[in-house]
Design an enzyme around this catalytic site. Structure first.
Site: not given
Ligand code: ADP
Length: 502
Positions: A200, A253-255, A258, A406
């Protein structure tokens, strides 16, 4: 700031972008999402719509997971001989190389990055991920273990050994900063281990995942072994993280996201690896080679517009050279040419989206309102408001958001220090622990600081030196586990102990 709309040089990219909409790859077929929704993906340099991608929902995730499950459970993929699997991975690497100009243009159009970043750094590295893990396919071995069990029946012996088996269906959830390399860092070890995958990509930057998926099919990856589902993180990502038929999530991705993934994953206790945020310190000692350190500190934060998890966003400089370093980094910042990523003159493109640029700008404005000094930069520009000038800030409160959180943009905060103990404490005064760099000619300072700074990677006299052979990942809230490096294949393997009485 005027941004000319530059057409891609590659005919294949121009043609590919003419597709009315992009589909999902499920079970080896390109299919529409069941509900038929789409999302626009935007060229952040101009704000123009580049393409329509499928906005999948939980039902599409079910279909993709079922396809990955079937491809795993039928056993053909995981029992393929490792040597054949290795050749397949190597073929993927060769196809990435053969399409490198096309993939880098696509990445630039979708993400905004200056072309050289993809063309010379990220996409060659993506191909190397597949080559490195191709080499490991044939080296997944267990141990024979001498047993001390003393209650076996008289006259019998105990024989014990371990094997390593693929963990199963993997959900790979990737971010928007460096899409293709992020896909490769998960797909290559997962496939080498014999797992099947649902990938994804981030909704902002899904195009190279879709093009890569076409190359995977061309390479001969069997149907269902890799599935690609585009759509919103809160829908597709969340459904994958929580899915009972997914055995493992590999996330970058972001904490904050995570944490959401961990919540989702707890239902079936799926395995999780997380590569999360950072606030990496760059420490310049008084004896450092200043030309190298100044250029290195600037590159540590401004490369890819600072949209790098290991970006050197906190700059600690010995007081005796502080003014000189600040002036040097500011001068580099002022000279960086912003522009459309496809223009050969461009050194820094826009940030990925208006949302991200607004976020970064808000951090800068809040720091200045708090009394920090804006040495250079701070402006938000461009037709879509997506460009942020390379920014250097001093005199920030060590507890303020700009120092602690960050920012994920081209923004560095510099502060002076007087002694080693003080800079170690400052470097470690963060919830993150992803990376750091130390600039010194003094061997003992190099070793002591790399030992005392709590981070997953410490570079000395360099920053952001990536190599597929080097593990990357975080201490503290920067994540769980490591990607790259030979050990990364273990993320996708389970150990089985076999113990027999003979
Ligand atoms: P940003 O907030 O900067 O867009 P994210 O860490 O949210 O960065 O994004 C990294 C990935 O996680 C992307 O593929 C995003 O679609 C996905 N993502 C965002 N929210 C969720 C969630 N609640 N569960 C799983 N994946 C997610």
């Amino acid at each position: 700031m005027q941004i000319e709309n530059i057409a891609p040089a590659q005919e294949t990219v121009r043609e590919w972008l003419k597709k009315p909409r992009h589909q999902l790859l499920i079970g080896g077929q390109w299919v529409d999402p069941a509900v038929g929704r789409t999302l626009s993906t935007i060229n952040p340099a101009t704000g123009e719509v580049l393409a329509q991608i499928a906005a999948a929902d939980a039902g599409d995730v079910d279909r993709a997971v079922a396809a990955a499950r079937k491809a795993f459970d039928d056993g053909q993929w995981r029992s393929m001989t490792p040597a054949i699997r290795a050749r397949l991975l190597w073929r993927i690497a060769d196809l990435i190389d053969a399409h490198i100009d096309e993939l880098s243009e696509l990445e630039t159009l979708d993400q905004g990055k200056a072309l050289y970043v993809g063309r010379w750094a990220e996409i060659p590295m993506a191909a190397e991920q597949f080559r490195f893990f191709a080499g490991l396919c044939t080296k997944v071995t267990g141990d024979t273990i001498p047993s001390s069990i003393n209650y076996q029946p008289a006259g019998k012996r105990v024989a014990a050994y371990t094997t390593k088996e693929p963990v199963g269906v993997v959900a790979a959830i990737t971010p928007w900063n460096s899409p293709l390399i992020m896909h490769a860092m998960k797909l290559a070890p997962a496939l080498a281990a014999g797992c099947t995958v649902v990938l994804k990509p981030a909704e902002e930057t899904s195009l190279t995942a879709l093009r890569l998926a076409e190359l995977l099919v061309e390479a001969g990856v069997p149907a269902g072994v890799v599935n690609v589902v585009t759509g919103l993180g809160s829908v597709v990502g969340a459904a994958l993280a929580a899915h009972p038929q997914v055995d493992k999530v590999a996330f970058t991705g972001s904490t904050q996201t995570g944490r959401a993934i961990l919540d989702g994953a707890k239902g079936n206790l799926k395995k999780v690896t997380l590569e999360l945020g950072g606030k990496s310190p760059v420490v310049i000692m008084p004896d450092a080679d200043l030309d190298a350190a100044i250029a290195g500190a600037a590159n540590a934060i401004f490369f890819n517009g600072g949209q790098v998890c290991v970006a050197g966003s906190r700059l600690y400089v010995h007081r005796s050279i502080f003014d000189k370093v600040v002036e040097g980094v500011a001068e580099i910042a002022r000279g960086i040419r912003l522009g459309h990523g496809l223009s050969p003159d461009t050194q820094m493109g826009p940030l990925v989206s208006k949302r991200q640029a607004d976020r970064v700008k808000a951090y800068i404005d809040a720091a200045v309102a708090d009394g920090a000094t804006l040495v250079t930069g701070g402006g938000q520009k461009g037709p879509a408001g997506t460009f942020i000038e390379p920014t250097l800030i001093t005199n920030a409160d060590p507890k303020s958001a700009i120092v602690c959180e960050e920012v994920f943009g081209p923004v560095v905060v510099a502060a002076p220090f007087d002694d080693v103990a003080e800079v170690v404490a400052a470097a470690n005064d963060t919830e993150f622990g992803l990376a750091a760099s130390v600039w010194t000619q003094d061997l003992s300072a190099a070793h002591r600081l790399s030992s005392d700074i709590r981070a997953g990677t410490v570079w000395v006299n360099c920053h952001s030196f990536w190599d597929v052979a080097l593990p990357i990942g975080g201490f503290k809230q920067s994540g769980w586990g490591r990607e790259s490096g030979a050990g990364a294949i273990e993320n996708y393997l389970e150990i089985k102990t076999v113990c027999m009485v003979l």
